[in-house]
Motif scaffolding. Structure first.
Motif, PDB file in Angstrom:
ATOM      1  N   VAL A  46       0.836  -1.198   0.000  1.00 51.56           N
ATOM      2  CA  VAL A  46       0.000   0.000   0.000  1.00 51.56           C
ATOM      3  C   VAL A  46       0.870   1.247   0.000  1.00 51.56           C
ATOM      4  CG1 VAL A  46      -1.731   1.285   1.272  1.00 51.56           C
ATOM      5  CG2 VAL A  46      -1.892  -1.200   1.142  1.00 51.56           C
ATOM      6  N   GLU A  47       1.978   1.183   0.727  1.00 55.15           N
ATOM      7  CA  GLU A  47       2.838   2.350   0.841  1.00 55.15           C
ATOM      8  C   GLU A  47       4.006   2.251  -0.128  1.00 55.15           C
ATOM      9  OE1 GLU A  47       4.081   2.721   4.846  1.00 55.15           O
ATOM     10  OE2 GLU A  47       2.063   3.072   5.618  1.00 55.15           O
ATOM     11  N   GLY A  48       4.479   3.407  -0.580  1.00 58.69           N
ATOM     12  CA  GLY A  48       5.655   3.492  -1.429  1.00 58.69           C
ATOM     13  C   GLY A  48       6.015   4.944  -1.597  1.00 58.69           C
ATOM     14  N   ASP A  49       7.297   5.270  -1.489  1.00 60.01           N
ATOM     15  CA  ASP A  49       7.672   6.681  -1.519  1.00 60.01           C
ATOM     16  C   ASP A  49       8.473   7.066  -2.756  1.00 60.01           C
ATOM     17  OD1 ASP A  49       9.991   5.356  -0.982  1.00 60.01           O
ATOM     18  OD2 ASP A  49      10.326   6.247   0.996  1.00 60.01           O
ATOM     19  N   VAL A  50       8.564   6.158  -3.761  1.00 63.91           N
ATOM     20  CA  VAL A  50       9.264   6.481  -5.000  1.00 63.91           C
ATOM     21  C   VAL A  50       8.224   6.621  -6.111  1.00 63.91           C
ATOM     22  CG1 VAL A  50      11.023   5.779  -6.655  1.00 63.91           C
ATOM     23  CG2 VAL A  50      11.267   5.146  -4.243  1.00 63.91           C
TER      24      VAL A  50
ATOM     25  N   THR B  19       1.135   4.307  -8.566  1.00 57.23           N
ATOM     26  CA  THR B  19       1.666   5.658  -8.734  1.00 57.23           C
ATOM     27  C   THR B  19       3.011   5.828  -8.044  1.00 57.23           C
ATOM     28  OG1 THR B  19       0.465   6.447  -6.785  1.00 57.23           O
ATOM     29  CG2 THR B  19      -0.649   6.624  -8.915  1.00 57.23           C
ATOM     30  N   ALA B  20       3.241   5.060  -6.995  1.00 54.45           N
ATOM     31  CA  ALA B  20       4.518   5.091  -6.284  1.00 54.45           C
ATOM     32  C   ALA B  20       4.793   3.714  -5.718  1.00 54.45           C
ATOM     33  CB  ALA B  20       4.495   6.133  -5.170  1.00 54.45           C
ATOM     34  N   GLY B  21       6.065   3.372  -5.608  1.00 56.22           N
ATOM     35  CA  GLY B  21       6.438   2.063  -5.097  1.00 56.22           C
ATOM     36  C   GLY B  21       7.579   2.139  -4.114  1.00 56.22           C
ATOM     37  N   GLU B  22       7.996   0.969  -3.662  1.00 60.43           N
ATOM     38  CA  GLU B  22       9.030   0.858  -2.640  1.00 60.43           C
ATOM     39  C   GLU B  22      10.399   0.698  -3.301  1.00 60.43           C
ATOM     40  OE1 GLU B  22      10.112  -2.309   0.958  1.00 60.43           O
ATOM     41  OE2 GLU B  22       8.232  -2.455  -0.165  1.00 60.43           O
ATOM     42  N   ASP B  23      11.400   1.377  -2.770  1.00 63.04           N
ATOM     43  CA  ASP B  23      12.759   1.268  -3.274  1.00 63.04           C
ATOM     44  C   ASP B  23      13.370  -0.053  -2.793  1.00 63.04           C
ATOM     45  OD1 ASP B  23      15.514   1.452  -3.802  1.00 63.04           O
ATOM     46  OD2 ASP B  23      15.474   3.633  -3.649  1.00 63.04           O
ATOM     47  N   VAL B  24      13.708  -0.941  -3.728  1.00 67.70           N
ATOM     48  CA  VAL B  24      14.324  -2.223  -3.369  1.00 67.70           C
ATOM     49  C   VAL B  24      15.660  -2.387  -4.099  1.00 67.70           C
ATOM     50  CG1 VAL B  24      12.195  -3.432  -2.749  1.00 67.70           C
ATOM     51  CG2 VAL B  24      12.906  -3.358  -5.153  1.00 67.70           C
ATOM     52  N   THR B  25      16.345  -1.271  -4.300  1.00 64.12           N
ATOM     53  CA  THR B  25      17.626  -1.302  -5.009  1.00 64.12           C
ATOM     54  C   THR B  25      18.642  -2.184  -4.305  1.00 64.12           C
ATOM     55  OG1 THR B  25      17.147   0.990  -5.673  1.00 64.12           O
ATOM     56  CG2 THR B  25      19.362   0.173  -6.100  1.00 64.12           C
ATOM     57  N   HIS B  26      18.485  -2.335  -2.991  1.00 62.03           N
ATOM     58  CA  HIS B  26      19.408  -3.175  -2.231  1.00 62.03           C
ATOM     59  C   HIS B  26      19.433  -4.621  -2.731  1.00 62.03           C
ATOM     60  CE1 HIS B  26      15.461  -3.707  -0.290  1.00 62.03           C
ATOM     61  NE2 HIS B  26      15.870  -4.948  -0.107  1.00 62.03           N
ATOM     62  N   ALA B  27      18.362  -5.043  -3.430  1.00 62.31           N
ATOM     63  CA  ALA B  27      18.274  -6.433  -3.896  1.00 62.31           C
ATOM     64  C   ALA B  27      18.832  -6.621  -5.303  1.00 62.31           C
ATOM     65  CB  ALA B  27      16.817  -6.896  -3.867  1.00 62.31           C
ATOM     66  N   ALA B  28      19.312  -5.555  -5.934  1.00 61.88           N
ATOM     67  CA  ALA B  28      19.731  -5.635  -7.339  1.00 61.88           C
ATOM     68  C   ALA B  28      20.794  -6.702  -7.575  1.00 61.88           C
ATOM     69  CB  ALA B  28      20.243  -4.279  -7.813  1.00 61.88           C
ATOM     70  N   ALA B  29      21.703  -6.862  -6.633  1.00 61.76           N
ATOM     71  CA  ALA B  29      22.825  -7.788  -6.827  1.00 61.76           C
ATOM     72  C   ALA B  29      22.395  -9.242  -6.888  1.00 61.76           C
ATOM     73  CB  ALA B  29      23.855  -7.596  -5.716  1.00 61.76           C
ATOM     74  N   ILE B  30      21.214  -9.583  -6.363  1.00 65.84           N
ATOM     75  CA  ILE B  30      20.782 -10.987  -6.343  1.00 65.84           C
ATOM     76  C   ILE B  30      19.724 -11.283  -7.409  1.00 65.84           C
ATOM     77  CG2 ILE B  30      21.344 -11.319  -3.910  1.00 65.84           C
ATOM     78  CD1 ILE B  30      18.369 -11.033  -3.272  1.00 65.84           C
TER      79      ILE B  30
ATOM     80  N   ALA C 114       6.084  -7.526  -9.863  1.00 62.63           N
ATOM     81  CA  ALA C 114       6.412  -6.510 -10.855  1.00 62.63           C
ATOM     82  C   ALA C 114       7.355  -5.458 -10.269  1.00 62.63           C
ATOM     83  CB  ALA C 114       5.140  -5.834 -11.356  1.00 62.63           C
ATOM     84  N   ILE C 115       8.383  -5.117 -11.029  1.00 57.25           N
ATOM     85  CA  ILE C 115       9.292  -4.044 -10.613  1.00 57.25           C
ATOM     86  C   ILE C 115       9.668  -3.191 -11.819  1.00 57.25           C
ATOM     87  CG2 ILE C 115      10.293  -5.377  -8.700  1.00 57.25           C
ATOM     88  CD1 ILE C 115      12.824  -5.657 -10.434  1.00 57.25           C
ATOM     89  N   ALA C 116      10.168  -1.996 -11.535  1.00 56.46           N
ATOM     90  CA  ALA C 116      10.703  -1.090 -12.548  1.00 56.46           C
ATOM     91  C   ALA C 116      12.187  -0.888 -12.258  1.00 56.46           C
ATOM     92  CB  ALA C 116       9.968   0.246 -12.517  1.00 56.46           C
ATOM     93  N   ALA C 117      13.016  -1.116 -13.260  1.00 53.85           N
ATOM     94  CA  ALA C 117      14.465  -0.955 -13.122  1.00 53.85           C
ATOM     95  C   ALA C 117      14.901   0.263 -13.922  1.00 53.85           C
ATOM     96  CB  ALA C 117      15.187  -2.201 -13.619  1.00 53.85           C
ATOM     97  N   ARG C 118      15.464   1.255 -13.251  1.00 56.62           N
ATOM     98  CA  ARG C 118      15.859   2.505 -13.906  1.00 56.62           C
ATOM     99  C   ARG C 118      17.355   2.507 -14.196  1.00 56.62           C
ATOM    100  NH1 ARG C 118      12.241   6.778 -10.267  1.00 56.62           N
ATOM    101  NH2 ARG C 118      10.209   5.810 -10.775  1.00 56.62           N
TER     102      ARG C 118
END
Length: 702
Positions: free
Chosen positions: A73-77, A143-154, A123-127
């Motif tokens: 429900v929440e997301g700040d990006v 409209t906004a999602g959660e930042d999960v960039t920390h998981a990019a390496a896996i 579903a994710i968006a990769a920028r």
């Protein structure tokens, strides 16, 4: 088969249904767990939508029908372009109605549809900025999602750097393949955690995890490519005009993973019939895929059609998800039965509270072995996620641990063989009665006498029981020592039936080595593997002399399987000696032994030559060809079983396969060939009728 929507009778039931759906969605998207399986959730949401259609003034603001599915429900990006979900159809009729509606909306029939598997992940968006991955964002509320960039390496399939230094956003699905899911649960349980219920939940939980003491890989598949602020204007204009299929080709060219390299690549269809045929083809391949799918996504391929159709508040009007029947459900584990197989393997079987999956009522599921039960921390009374795809035996994925009440009980493992009371060999993950094949002698002998093994006509299960009970047969070699007087002394064995059985046993002496090897029931082998081993080594003596390293030169035998086959053959040594003494054939017709192993040179040529020797020793009309047989055979092939057809292919120098791919050389298509013939035609693969194939391999029939 379309699962009916949940029935909601009044406002109170509607409010409860909304609450249940919201709670289940939040639990899944925030922590990777849910009290509802996917099919039950879909039914609930369809029921909510049906009730709202009749009561538009009483729609609750938290209802899931007006929200984008797929994120917390929440997301700040903020998303630069809203990230929508898809509406669903469940039948050809519903899909056809949707295409008619789309045609009315855009003013003409859609000329081309993009058809892709609907991957069962998150579903994710990769920028990417100037070609470098800078941010991963979940769908969130669209409209906004959660930042999960920390998981990019896996996340495999999502490169840290693109093939070109462009600024773009790649949208797609993060999931766990079957192998990744198994690995994730092994690692998770080793660290004291409860196993994930299924790959989808595992991906959802892993993507958000930040403080775990371990990491596990996931896989990304792209389904969209769009410009970002800062994208070169020429490229941005190009991306806005490319058809969806062209965008996917562009994404693949940048080094991003797409379905193009899978057994279910995205294709373009030019008619409703073509789309529906592709839907059935993907559905037919579902059980074989190394990742989960829950439907097929169909999109208007042209960018102009997409712009004209537009989008609603939660879903685009130019795309739809054709949902497939559920292959997993939550039910309860009632008890565990322990069964003994023909080789003495003690196999646990789960007894379930009956549940309907994909049109079938499921009451049993496989549990593999005791170690698997321990790893998954299964308990009697557990709510469990049960998976079934196609004709695959249902299996338990994991307990739904957050639904435990405390009343669950541990599963008790047997201390002695449940069939004969003998001791159990627990040295390997798969437990085995110390009596081995002798524990279940009737099953072992019936298997050996079967059509695809020694093909002893007249030796059915009832006759085997009679021979065993009379003490005439204690193993396979004893069959070949039976005398006419012994058989005539048995009930219901007259002279004719006795002579016929003895003649059939005598005929079995001359069967090829591959059949004899299969009849022995070596663990880790079957009909196809027995043929490969026999054709590679040519004689039983060569097979028995092979060590684990030599066996690994046979296609399909790896470092784990090879030592167990060596040990099994050593255990069977006395029986094999007695079979040979009884005149049973121990050679494979047409095969020649592999050359001696040469010392590997600096370029590895010696090893490579030896590794391919077994595949190229025999010339023939099918030499170097991979052949798929499908449909009903006619003419000289009519009476051959599918296994006998595979043997024929290999005698003629080819390699048999059960699935059509770009590596297939020839498809023998009889009546009712169906999707395999269609796929061969789409790939431009050579087709042959049964009669044409019979002429091609005439010298190898018999």
């Amino acid at each position: 088969m379309t699962t009916p929507a949940a029935q909601i009778m009044d406002a109170a039931a509607y409010a409860q249904a909304v609450e249940d759906a919201v709670r289940a969605s939040a639990a899944y998207y925030e922590g990777g767990t849910s009290s509802l399986d996917d099919d039950t959730y879909d039914r609930l949401v369809r029921g909510i939508a049906a009730w709202e259609a009749g009561h538009p003034d009483e729609v609750l603001p938290e209802s899931p029908t007006g929200k984008v599915a797929g994120g917390a429900v929440e997301g700040d990006v903020p998303h630069t372009v809203v990230m929508l979900s898809l509406d669903n159809v469940f039948s050809p009729e519903q899909f056809t109605a949707w295409t008619a509606s789309l045609a009315r909306r855009i003013g003409h029939d859609v000329a081309a549809f993009s058809v892709e598997p609907k991957l069962d992940g998150l579903a994710i968006a990769a920028r990417y900025t100037r070609g470098r991955l800078t941010r991963l964002v979940t769908r969130g509320d669209g409209t906004a999602g959660e930042d999960v960039t920390h998981a990019a390496a896996i996340v495999e399939g999502l490169p840290a750097e693109l093939a070109e230094p462009v600024t773009v956003e790649v949208r797609g699905e993060v999931l766990m393949t079957t192998a990744q899911f198994e690995h994730a649960n092994e690692v998770r349980t080793e660290h004291g955690g409860a196993p994930f219920a299924n790959p989808r939940n595992a991906a959802a939980g892993t993507l958000r995890a930040k403080d775990r003491a371990y990491t596990v890989p996931m896989t990304f598949f792209a389904y969209g490519l769009l410009p970002l602020p800062g994208t070169d204007s020429e490229l941005a204009g190009l991306l806005d005009e490319l058809a969806h299929s062209e965008l996917m080709a562009r994404a693949a060219g940048l080094g991003v993973n797409t379905t193009a390299g899978t057994a279910v690549p995205g294709l373009v269809a030019t008619s409703v019939d073509e789309v529906l045929a592709r839907v059935q083809e993907i559905a037919g391949l579902r059980a074989q895929l190394p990742f989960g799918i829950d439907g097929i996504v169909i999109k208007a391929d042209a960018a102009a059609d997409q712009r004209t159709a537009g989008a609603g508040t939660r879903a685009p009007r130019w795309a739809i998800a054709y949902k497939l029947p559920a292959v997993e459900k939550i039910t309860r584990l009632l008890e565990v039965e322990w069964n003994v197989g023909r080789t003495g393997i003690i196999a646990p079987r789960a007894v379930l509270e009956p549940v309907e999956i994909d049109g079938s009522t499921i009451t049993y599921a496989t549990l593999h072995n005791p170690a698997d039960i321990t790893r998954r921390d299964l308990r009697l009374g557990d709510h469990v996620m049960v998976h079934r795809a196609g004709d695959v035996i249902p299996r338990i994925e994991a307990p739904v641990a957050h639904l435990r009440t405390g009343a669950e009980q541990p599963i008790v493992f047997p201390s002695v063989c449940p069939r004969c009371g003998s001791a159990i060999d627990t040295s390997q993950e798969r437990w085995r009665c110390e009596q081995g094949r002798n524990c279940h002698l009737v099953a072992s002998l019936s298997y050996a006498a079967g059509r695809d093994q020694l093909d002893v006509e007249g030796l059915g299960g009832t006759r085997v029981v009679q021979l065993v009970d009379a003490g005439l047969v204690a193993d396979l070699a004893d069959l070949f020592a039976l005398t006419r007087d012994q058989l005539l002394a048995l009930d219901r064995m007259g002279e004719t039936s006795t002579d016929n059985l003895l003649a059939a046993i005598d005929t079995a002496r001359g069967k090829p080595l591959s059949r004899v090897l299969c009849a022995l029931g070596v663990r880790g082998t079957g009909r196809s593997m027995s043929r490969r081993i026999a054709r590679y080594f040519a004689t039983m003596d060569n097979i028995r002399a092979a060590d684990a390293t030599s066996l690994q030169r046979v296609e399909g035998i790896g470092p784990e399987k090879a030592p167990s086959i060596v040990a099994e053959l050593a255990e069977l040594g006395p029986l094999i000696d007695r079979l040979a003494a009884a005149g049973v054939n121990m050679t494979e017709p047409g095969a020649t032994p592999p050359p001696p192993v040469t010392e590997e040179g600096p370029d590895g040529e010696g090893a490579a030559a030896d590794a391919t020797a077994g595949e190229n020793r025999e010339a023939g009309p099918l030499a170097g060809m991979t052949v798929v047989v499908t449909g009903s055979m006619t003419g000289p092939l009519e009476k051959l079983s599918r296994n006998q057809m595979n043997e024929l292919v290999e005698r003629a120098g080819g390699r048999s396969s059960s699935s059509v791919s770009k590596k297939t050389s020839l498809v023998v298509a009889g009546a009712g060939a169906g999707s395999k013939r269609e796929k061969a035609e789409s790939l431009g693969i050579r087709l042959a009728t049964p009669d044409e194939f019979g002429e091609l391999v005439a010298d190898y029939l018999g």
